[in-house]
Every structure is written in C-alpha cells, then in structure tokens.
Write an enzyme that holds these catalytic residues in place. Structure first.
Site, PDB file in Angstrom:
ATOM      1  N   GLN A 124      -1.627  -6.468   5.785  1.00  0.00           N
ATOM      2  CA  GLN A 124      -1.239  -6.280   4.382  1.00  0.00           C
ATOM      3  C   GLN A 124      -2.382  -6.833   3.533  1.00  0.00           C
ATOM      4  OE1 GLN A 124       2.228  -4.857   3.844  1.00  0.00           O
ATOM      5  NE2 GLN A 124       1.555  -4.422   5.936  1.00  0.00           N
ATOM      6  N   ALA A 180       9.573  -5.755  -2.164  1.00  0.00           N
ATOM      7  CA  ALA A 180       8.725  -5.475  -1.010  1.00  0.00           C
ATOM      8  C   ALA A 180       7.351  -4.948  -1.419  1.00  0.00           C
ATOM      9  CB  ALA A 180       9.423  -4.484  -0.088  1.00  0.00           C
ATOM     10  N   HIS A 181       6.525  -4.707  -0.403  1.00  0.00           N
ATOM     11  CA  HIS A 181       5.131  -4.316  -0.657  1.00  0.00           C
ATOM     12  C   HIS A 181       5.022  -2.978  -1.397  1.00  0.00           C
ATOM     13  CE1 HIS A 181       5.035  -2.500   3.721  1.00  0.00           C
ATOM     14  NE2 HIS A 181       5.934  -1.944   2.962  1.00  0.00           N
ATOM     15  N   ASN A 182       4.075  -2.936  -2.314  1.00  0.00           N
ATOM     16  CA  ASN A 182       3.726  -1.742  -3.093  1.00  0.00           C
ATOM     17  C   ASN A 182       4.818  -1.289  -4.057  1.00  0.00           C
ATOM     18  OD1 ASN A 182       1.961  -1.340  -0.372  1.00  0.00           O
ATOM     19  ND2 ASN A 182       0.895  -0.498  -2.160  1.00  0.00           N
TER      20      ASN A 182
END
Length: 354
Positions: free
Chosen positions: A203, A244-246
């Site tokens: 990540q 969460a991511h993005n």
C-alpha cells in the site's frame, strides 16, 4: 468550574434575540429541560422535546422563534431562529475557558528528527515523535504520545489529541482535529491469494485530510494502495469509523459512529451516513444523499436520495415494509383461516409461521 454568566451578557452573542422576563438572571451551567435548575440555561433544539418546556425549572430557556406551545412559569424566555446554533456560540466560550490553548512549548521527552520542520507557536507534548522530513504548521498542538511519520505534513492550527497517529507521507490541512486514538495512514487491507497463501499487496499511497476536517476517537483511515485516500474540507467523521484505502469522501460529509466504507468508494459532498452504515467497495454515494443507520449499501446511491435498510430502499418505502413485516403473523393466521374454510390442504409456510 464555578462561573456565572449574566443572561443580559449571554444574549449579546445571539442574533436578534427576543427576551421575555428577567434578563438579569445569572446562569452557571447548561442543562436539559428536565434536569435544569434556576441557575441553568436550557434550550429546545428538537421539537420532540416540546412537551418538556412547560415543566422546566431552568432560569432561562432558548426557544425557536416560531414556538407556539405552553411556556414555563418561572423561566426567562429567549426566542431565536435556531437555539442549537446560538447555544454553540456560548459553548465555544465555555470550551475556551475550560480548555485554554496550551502555551507554545516543546516537552523535553519529545523526539524531533533534525530534518523535520516545526513552525512557530507550536505545542509538542510529552513523548511525541516527529520523524524525518515531517512538517508541523504554525500554531499546531500535539498533546502527547503522538507519532508523526516520515515526510508527513500538518497544516496550521491543527489540534492532535493524545495517542493519535499520522503515518508516513500523510497530509493534514489547516485546523484539522484528531481525537484520541485516531490513526491516519495505516496500511490498506489488500491481499492476493497465491499458492495457497494470502500475500500482502503493498500500500504505497497516502491519506489527505483537507482543511477543517475532524476525525473522531479510534477512527482509522487507511493509506491508499496507490495515489490518495481523501477526506474533503469540512467533513466530520465520528468515533470508531473505518475508511478503507482509496476512498474519496467529499466536502462537508458527515459519517456517524461505526460507519465502515470499503475500498475505492466515493462519498459525495454533504452526504450523511448514519451510525453503523456499511458500504461495499467501488460504489458511488451521490452528493447530499442521506443513509439511515445500520443500512447495508451494495449499489450506487443517487444524489440527494434518502435511503435506509439492507438492501437500501427509499426511506418511507423501507418504513412501510417494516410496518407490513410486523403484521406477517396476523396475515399468516388469516391465510390459514381461509384455507380451512375452503378445504385447502395446509401449506408448509403456514406450519412454519405457526
């Protein structure tokens, strides 16, 4: 804190107040309508509490200008357009009195890398770690036990409560507030299944919190798999939220406690997600949409939609369905009676209902 505020001084904070009664009464606290005493200021911020107004013992009561119900006998009445908004002005003064901003200082136990940049009038509390290349803006406060990662950037006048963490390369705008235990920039949750094992996907992105964002206690915001996880200017995120991511959160959004948002989802400007809403990944929640608590979102939501439930439905339709579900046992009994009168063989679902 033993303080007294004369009502005639308090109302100077309000916009065009209309006062009925003794404006010389002195008030020492803010209290709910049912718990208020003659030295308290109370207010009606939600019309559901209107029945409590006539019985309150408050020294003064803030009421909406259009309130037409019965009034208390011994309280001074102050009518304003929005009691909650006006009360917030007083709350701001009380907050500053209770928790004055610390004097600029750097605690001797703080560890600041020589390559970090620290602005003017900052407060660096005990056991704070500021890593290589990090930047701390003017007037920012790190209360204690905070970690600021490599090349992270904090804008001016941020307030970071104890034990909050800002990981490497993450960026905070101006006037950002992180409550205790918030984690900004933990690894996104990404794995691929290879040869019978879950292999971690690196990540390598970051988190950006724009100006005036507030993040609640123990909320976690994951760094992007690539590029940026972003929370837009003025958005307010409650305690125990997972982003969460993005994920891309727009401006002025409200995310209430225990919301969970899966990766790469977009939350539009001024959207509102009630408590415990879960949102699947790669979806779009339109600007101004409102999602009722405990809903499970598995598809895109149109702008300004008002939805709730799992799957989500228009709010009033979902309410109607809930009412109908409550009548199912009665409906099964009626169907059973009809079957008996018509001599129809009993159905399996009828037996299960009984």
């Amino acid at each position: 804190m033993n303080v007294k505020f004369p009502l005639k001084e308090i109302v100077k904070l309000f916009e065009n107040p209309e006062i009925s009664g003794d404006d010389s009464v002195e008030l020492s606290a803010i209290a709910s309508l049912t718990k208020a005493t003659p030295t308290d200021l109370s207010f009606l911020g939600n019309k559901k509490y209107s029945p409590e107004v006539p019985e309150t013992k408050a020294g003064a009561v803030l009421l909406p200008r259009n309130y037409k119900g019965e009034l208390p006998q011994n309280s001074t009445i102050v009518r304003v357009d929005d009691p909650s908004r006006e009360l917030a002005k007083l709350g701001e003064i009380i907050e500053k009195a209770l928790w004055p901003k610390p004097v600029a200082s750097i605690h001797p136990t703080a560890v600041i890398d020589p390559k970090a940049k620290v602005g003017e009038n900052v407060v660096i509390g005990a056991n704070v770690i500021i890593s290589e290349g990090a930047e701390i803006g003017d007037g920012t406060v790190l209360q204690g036990n905070n970690y600021v990662g490599r090349f992270a950037k904090l804008g001016a006048d941020c307030f970071i409560f104890p034990n909050a963490v800002i990981m490497d390369y993450c960026e905070l705008g101006n006037r950002v507030r992180l409550q205790p235990g918030a984690v900004i920039g933990s690894d996104g949750y990404g794995y691929v299944f290879v040869d019978g094992k879950h292999v971690k996907v690196p990540q390598v992105g970051k988190v950006v919190l724009e100006d005036d964002v507030e993040i609640g206690a123990n909320t976690t915001i994951d760094r992007a798999r690539f590029d940026t996880t972003r929370v837009g200017a003025g958005s307010k995120v409650d305690n125990l939220v997972q982003i969460a991511h993005n994920v891309q959160v727009g401006k002025g959004a409200l995310l209430v406690s225990q919301v969970g948002i899966s990766g790469s989802t977009e939350i539009g400007d001024y959207a509102v997600l009630g408590g415990q809403v879960g949102v699947a990944g790669h979806l779009k929640i339109g600007a101004g949409a409102m999602i009722g608590g405990q809903s499970g979102i598995n598809g895109d939501i149109e702008p300004k939609a008002y939805m709730r439930g799992t799957p989500p439905r228009p709010y009033m339709k979902a309410h109607k369905i809930d009412v109908m579900i409550g009548h199912l046992p009665e409906l099964f009994d009626r169907v059973k009676d009809v079957e008996q009168k018509l001599g129809i063989e009993k159905k399996t679902f009828g037996k299960q209902a009984k």
